[in-house]
Design a protein around this motif. Structure first.
Motif, PDB file in Angstrom:
ATOM      1  N   THR A 125      18.844  58.728 -10.154  1.00  0.00           N
ATOM      2  CA  THR A 125      18.474  60.207  -9.912  1.00  0.00           C
ATOM      3  C   THR A 125      16.760  60.020  -9.851  1.00  0.00           C
ATOM      4  O   THR A 125      16.089  60.625  -8.954  1.00  0.00           O
ATOM      5  N   LYS A 126      15.968  59.494 -10.919  1.00  0.00           N
ATOM      6  CA  LYS A 126      14.794  59.142 -10.979  1.00  0.00           C
ATOM      7  C   LYS A 126      14.333  58.589  -9.900  1.00  0.00           C
ATOM      8  O   LYS A 126      13.316  59.000  -9.250  1.00  0.00           O
ATOM      9  N   ASP A 127      14.954  57.455  -9.499  1.00  0.00           N
ATOM     10  CA  ASP A 127      14.434  56.481  -8.347  1.00  0.00           C
ATOM     11  C   ASP A 127      14.586  57.340  -7.059  1.00  0.00           C
ATOM     12  O   ASP A 127      13.491  57.182  -6.106  1.00  0.00           O
ATOM     13  N   GLU A 128      15.481  58.175  -6.914  1.00  0.00           N
ATOM     14  CA  GLU A 128      15.580  59.009  -5.629  1.00  0.00           C
ATOM     15  C   GLU A 128      14.505  60.169  -5.592  1.00  0.00           C
ATOM     16  O   GLU A 128      14.050  60.372  -4.510  1.00  0.00           O
ATOM     17  N   LEU A 129      14.139  60.612  -6.741  1.00  0.00           N
ATOM     18  CA  LEU A 129      13.024  61.679  -6.733  1.00  0.00           C
ATOM     19  C   LEU A 129      11.848  60.954  -6.536  1.00  0.00           C
ATOM     20  O   LEU A 129      10.875  61.799  -5.643  1.00  0.00           O
ATOM     21  N   ALA A 136      17.881  67.569 -11.723  1.00  0.00           N
ATOM     22  CA  ALA A 136      18.422  67.043 -10.406  1.00  0.00           C
ATOM     23  C   ALA A 136      19.761  66.562 -11.089  1.00  0.00           C
ATOM     24  O   ALA A 136      20.906  66.727 -10.012  1.00  0.00           O
ATOM     25  N   LEU A 137      19.965  66.162 -11.972  1.00  0.00           N
ATOM     26  CA  LEU A 137      21.416  65.714 -12.576  1.00  0.00           C
ATOM     27  C   LEU A 137      22.285  66.938 -12.681  1.00  0.00           C
ATOM     28  O   LEU A 137      23.623  66.573 -12.309  1.00  0.00           O
ATOM     29  N   GLY A 138      21.825  67.874 -12.982  1.00  0.00           N
ATOM     30  CA  GLY A 138      22.735  69.057 -13.249  1.00  0.00           C
ATOM     31  C   GLY A 138      23.244  69.511 -11.726  1.00  0.00           C
ATOM     32  O   GLY A 138      24.340  69.867 -11.689  1.00  0.00           O
ATOM     33  N   GLU A 139      22.379  69.485 -10.734  1.00  0.00           N
ATOM     34  CA  GLU A 139      22.637  69.925  -9.509  1.00  0.00           C
ATOM     35  C   GLU A 139      23.661  69.067  -9.054  1.00  0.00           C
ATOM     36  O   GLU A 139      24.824  69.520  -8.393  1.00  0.00           O
ATOM     37  N   VAL A 182      28.276  61.334 -19.929  1.00  0.00           N
ATOM     38  CA  VAL A 182      28.697  59.643 -19.440  1.00  0.00           C
ATOM     39  C   VAL A 182      28.081  59.459 -18.131  1.00  0.00           C
ATOM     40  O   VAL A 182      27.336  58.846 -17.661  1.00  0.00           O
ATOM     41  N   PHE A 183      28.369  60.866 -17.159  1.00  0.00           N
ATOM     42  CA  PHE A 183      27.826  60.805 -15.903  1.00  0.00           C
ATOM     43  C   PHE A 183      26.144  60.722 -16.063  1.00  0.00           C
ATOM     44  O   PHE A 183      25.757  60.039 -15.110  1.00  0.00           O
ATOM     45  N   SER A 184      25.558  61.539 -16.897  1.00  0.00           N
ATOM     46  CA  SER A 184      24.137  61.489 -16.768  1.00  0.00           C
ATOM     47  C   SER A 184      23.527  60.183 -17.308  1.00  0.00           C
ATOM     48  O   SER A 184      22.618  59.672 -16.704  1.00  0.00           O
ATOM     49  N   GLU A 185      24.372  59.456 -18.094  1.00  0.00           N
ATOM     50  CA  GLU A 185      23.828  58.159 -18.813  1.00  0.00           C
ATOM     51  C   GLU A 185      23.820  57.232 -17.492  1.00  0.00           C
ATOM     52  O   GLU A 185      22.944  56.345 -17.438  1.00  0.00           O
ATOM     53  N   ILE A 186      24.777  57.377 -16.494  1.00  0.00           N
ATOM     54  CA  ILE A 186      25.079  56.372 -15.353  1.00  0.00           C
ATOM     55  C   ILE A 186      24.083  56.684 -14.557  1.00  0.00           C
ATOM     56  O   ILE A 186      23.607  55.792 -13.731  1.00  0.00           O
TER      57      ILE A 186
END
Length: 212
Positions: free
Chosen positions: A21-25, A41-44, A12-16
């Motif tokens: 996160t991609k935009d931040e990278l 990055a999501l895992g971190e 659920v967290f990764s979907e949101i």
């Protein structure tokens, strides 16, 4: 429609958080952001969250599961994709040796257990079956019997968690077109027969994915 399995708090967290996160990278200066980059990055981010913060996503997963359990199948038929993950390893068509080889391409992975390889292979086949099923529905809705590459895109876009698939398909399509262009520019001494190579740049045998 049948009840789907309960999703984890992390799912659920990764979907949101995936798009953010991609935009931040990208904002951080990354020229190309791969699926693996976003996943790492999501895992971190998840590891750095407190138990209280993680609980919020667990509650969301619980609520989602409860709402799904309340839905009643009108026609009483089981959902077509409900048992996709129940395939026995003996029935797998994906070669386990290739799955292991792909896993070990990640420099952060030094070794992988037999059970992990089998689990990933089963999950991959279940996912591919689901994607093929949804792509087939798209083709049928357009009065076509054959599934086209764009049907895979359309199927992926129907489900927000599959956003990464749509992105990856775009990269594959782009590389296939470049390869097709190069093949047309460079004459072959022994050109392959038309029965083997299609003029459509995005048409390939599914087994080509496992050739290294």
């Amino acid at each position: 429609m049948g009840k789907r399995g309960k999703r984890s708090a992390y799912f659920v967290f990764s979907e949101i958080e995936r798009k953010r996160t991609k935009d931040e990278l990208v904002a951080g200066g990354a020229e190309k952001v791969s699926v693996a980059d976003v996943a790492k990055a999501l895992g971190e981010k998840w590891r750095n969250k407190s138990e209280e913060e993680k609980r919020k996503y667990a509650d969301m997963a619980e609520k989602e599961a409860a709402e799904a359990a309340e839905k009643v199948d009108v026609d009483g038929e089981e959902d077509e994709g409900n048992n996709l993950g129940m395939k026995e390893k003996s029935a797998l068509t994906i070669p386990l040796s290739m799955v292991r080889k792909i896993i070990l391409l990640d420099p952060d992975v030094k070794k992988v257990s037999k059970e992990a390889v089998e689990t990933i292979a089963i999950a991959t086949e279940a996912f591919l079956e689901f994607l093929a099923l949804e792509s087939g529905k798209v083709a049928t809705s357009l009065n076509r019997k054959a599934i086209r590459f764009e049907d895979l895109h359309a199927a992926a876009r129907k489900f927000p968690p599959l956003e990464f698939v749509d992105e990856h398909l775009s990269l594959v399509d782009e590389e296939a077109k470049k390869l097709h262009k190069r093949e047309k520019e460079v004459p072959h001494e022994n050109p392959p027969s038309k029965s083997v190579v299609s003029d459509t740049p995005s048409t390939r045998r599914i087994t080509d994915f496992f050739n290294f």
